[in-house]
Design an enzyme around this catalytic site. Sequence first.
Site, PDB file in Angstrom:
ATOM      1  N   HIS A  61     -24.388 124.360   7.366  1.00  0.00           N
ATOM      2  CA  HIS A  61     -23.880 125.733   7.518  1.00  0.00           C
ATOM      3  C   HIS A  61     -23.892 126.550   6.228  1.00  0.00           C
ATOM      4  O   HIS A  61     -23.598 127.731   6.247  1.00  0.00           O
ATOM      5  CB  HIS A  61     -22.440 125.704   8.043  1.00  0.00           C
ATOM      6  CG  HIS A  61     -21.444 125.296   6.990  1.00  0.00           C
ATOM      7  ND1 HIS A  61     -21.148 123.980   6.744  1.00  0.00           N
ATOM      8  CD2 HIS A  61     -20.733 126.007   6.108  1.00  0.00           C
ATOM      9  CE1 HIS A  61     -20.279 123.915   5.760  1.00  0.00           C
ATOM     10  NE2 HIS A  61     -20.012 125.126   5.347  1.00  0.00           N
TER      11      HIS A  61
HETATM   12  C1  UD1 Z   1     -16.893 129.191   5.691  1.00  0.00           C
HETATM   13  C2  UD1 Z   1     -16.633 129.030   4.191  1.00  0.00           C
HETATM   14  C3  UD1 Z   1     -17.130 127.682   3.712  1.00  0.00           C
HETATM   15  C4  UD1 Z   1     -16.610 126.549   4.586  1.00  0.00           C
HETATM   16  C5  UD1 Z   1     -16.968 126.849   6.050  1.00  0.00           C
HETATM   17  C6  UD1 Z   1     -16.468 125.769   7.001  1.00  0.00           C
HETATM   18  C7  UD1 Z   1     -16.666 131.138   2.920  1.00  0.00           C
HETATM   19  C8  UD1 Z   1     -17.444 131.981   1.976  1.00  0.00           C
HETATM   20  N1  UD1 Z   1     -17.304 130.064   3.419  1.00  0.00           N
HETATM   21  O1  UD1 Z   1     -18.294 129.280   5.872  1.00  0.00           O
HETATM   22  O2  UD1 Z   1     -16.694 127.483   2.381  1.00  0.00           O
HETATM   23  O3  UD1 Z   1     -17.205 125.325   4.192  1.00  0.00           O
HETATM   24  O4  UD1 Z   1     -16.381 128.093   6.416  1.00  0.00           O
HETATM   25  O5  UD1 Z   1     -16.977 125.958   8.301  1.00  0.00           O
HETATM   26  O6  UD1 Z   1     -15.531 131.427   3.195  1.00  0.00           O
HETATM   27  N2  UD1 Z   1     -18.366 132.438  13.390  1.00  0.00           N
HETATM   28  C9  UD1 Z   1     -18.210 132.310  14.764  1.00  0.00           C
HETATM   29  N3  UD1 Z   1     -17.057 131.762  15.220  1.00  0.00           N
HETATM   30  C10 UD1 Z   1     -16.065 131.343  14.396  1.00  0.00           C
HETATM   31  C11 UD1 Z   1     -16.248 131.484  13.023  1.00  0.00           C
HETATM   32  C12 UD1 Z   1     -17.408 132.015  12.526  1.00  0.00           C
HETATM   33  O7  UD1 Z   1     -19.070 132.684  15.539  1.00  0.00           O
HETATM   34  O8  UD1 Z   1     -15.035 130.853  14.872  1.00  0.00           O
HETATM   35  C13 UD1 Z   1     -19.615 133.017  12.859  1.00  0.00           C
HETATM   36  C14 UD1 Z   1     -19.384 134.377  12.261  1.00  0.00           C
HETATM   37  O9  UD1 Z   1     -19.926 135.306  13.097  1.00  0.00           O
HETATM   38  C15 UD1 Z   1     -20.096 134.370  10.916  1.00  0.00           C
HETATM   39  C16 UD1 Z   1     -20.592 132.963  10.744  1.00  0.00           C
HETATM   40  O10 UD1 Z   1     -20.091 132.179  11.824  1.00  0.00           O
HETATM   41  O11 UD1 Z   1     -21.186 135.251  10.919  1.00  0.00           O
HETATM   42  C17 UD1 Z   1     -20.137 132.375   9.445  1.00  0.00           C
HETATM   43  O12 UD1 Z   1     -18.721 132.391   9.311  1.00  0.00           O
HETATM   44  P1  UD1 Z   1     -18.051 132.645   7.874  1.00  0.00           P
HETATM   45  O13 UD1 Z   1     -16.588 132.584   8.023  1.00  0.00           O
HETATM   46  O14 UD1 Z   1     -18.654 133.855   7.262  1.00  0.00           O
HETATM   47  O15 UD1 Z   1     -18.520 131.478   6.935  1.00  0.00           O
HETATM   48  P2  UD1 Z   1     -18.882 129.957   7.182  1.00  0.00           P
HETATM   49  O16 UD1 Z   1     -20.353 129.841   7.126  1.00  0.00           O
HETATM   50  O17 UD1 Z   1     -18.185 129.388   8.382  1.00  0.00           O
END
Ligand code: UD1
Length: 364
Positions: free
Chosen positions: A208
């Site tokens: 991820h």
């Molecule tokens: C985040 C953390 C990372 C951690 C990871 C664990 C930051 C910068 N990164 O990364 O350190 O290791 O979480 O998973 O904070 N999304 C969904 N559903 C959800 C959550 C997210 O669809 O419940 C999608 C969102 O649309 C987003 C993408 O996943 O575009 C990424 O989510 P984001 O919170 O930006 O960062 P992670 O890649 O999860």
Amino acid sequence: MTQKKKLIVSIVGARPQFIKLASLTPTISRKFNHVIVHSGQHYDLMMSDIFFQQLEIPKADYNLAVGSGNHGAMTGMIMSRFEALLMKLRPDMVLVYGDTNSTLSGALTAAKLQIPVGHVEAGLRSFRMDMPEEVNRRLTDHVARILFCPTAQAVKNLKNEGIRKEVILSGDLMYELIDHYREKITDNTGVLASFEVERQKYLLMTMHRAGNVDSYENIRQIVNILSELNRVVIFPIHPRTKKNLTRFGFSRKLKSLPHIKLVEPVSYLDNLSLINFAEAVLTDSGGIQKEAVALGTPCLTLRDETEWIETLNRGNHLVGLSEKKIMRNLKGLQRSGRKNSCKIRGRKPSEIITSTILSFFRDI
Ligand code: UD1
């Protein structure tokens, strides 16, 4: 006269933080009024709610419901909503966890209101400022008043940056949680049946990190690697990775590979059991590298560096996105047989953190 309990606010928002919170909550709640704030960064059932249910974390007292967004927007939105809440609650300390956008927003907001910040999992470094997590952890460490380090290397990293006061080697809350659930993890053979795999006859893959999944080239390379693997691979897919596979047009190809089992994100216990029974794990997650080592399963880390350098002589190998290195390592796989190598032997991290905070208030 009995003293009123101090008020501690924990802010969390993403999966690895729920795990650390689960490990700390029972102990800290006995000594403090402990309020849990969820930023809303992760919001799906399988990315968030399931962790609270399965790990028996009390429901968050407040949810800032920020959802997804670009880094600036997400950080800013958490800050403005958290500030309003902190001005109302006026806690004695704010605890932040790890290195996500929720960590940095929570720490900055509290520091500006002159509320002491405790950083759980302080001092980790990848020495790569192009990782959003590295920016978050460095800045958080520099505004925190108490720094709880999981490893001796983390203490050293802070010292090298001139941070020496209130640096505590607390040990790792994630290992404490594995110890707590070890039997449930190793007894959960039902997970093999539900994913239709046999013990040590599959690989577990997770991915991820923005650096790995946000570019066309890297996604193409990952799909290439997956198509070359001559084993069954269980791949619980993170929403960010899923979105990018679709955006770059690789979803169909991946779904057509018969040996790849693309599944939704799994719960904590299922994930740990899948790690435990796998022949090996391929991952770019920080937490999963440690969990594999703790369960004696070889780990191929799909990055060029790791913050957890202690894991490197315990069955964790850095392979980047190099097909050659992955294939070579898969050939020479050996289980470490040191299943208990990360067992907490002395005082538990949750106890060290709680008693350190108690003495902090005594001393000020
Ligand atoms: C985040 C953390 C990372 C951690 C990871 C664990 C930051 C910068 N990164 O990364 O350190 O290791 O979480 O998973 O904070 N999304 C969904 N559903 C959800 C959550 C997210 O669809 O419940 C999608 C969102 O649309 C987003 C993408 O996943 O575009 C990424 O989510 P984001 O919170 O930006 O960062 P992670 O890649 O999860």
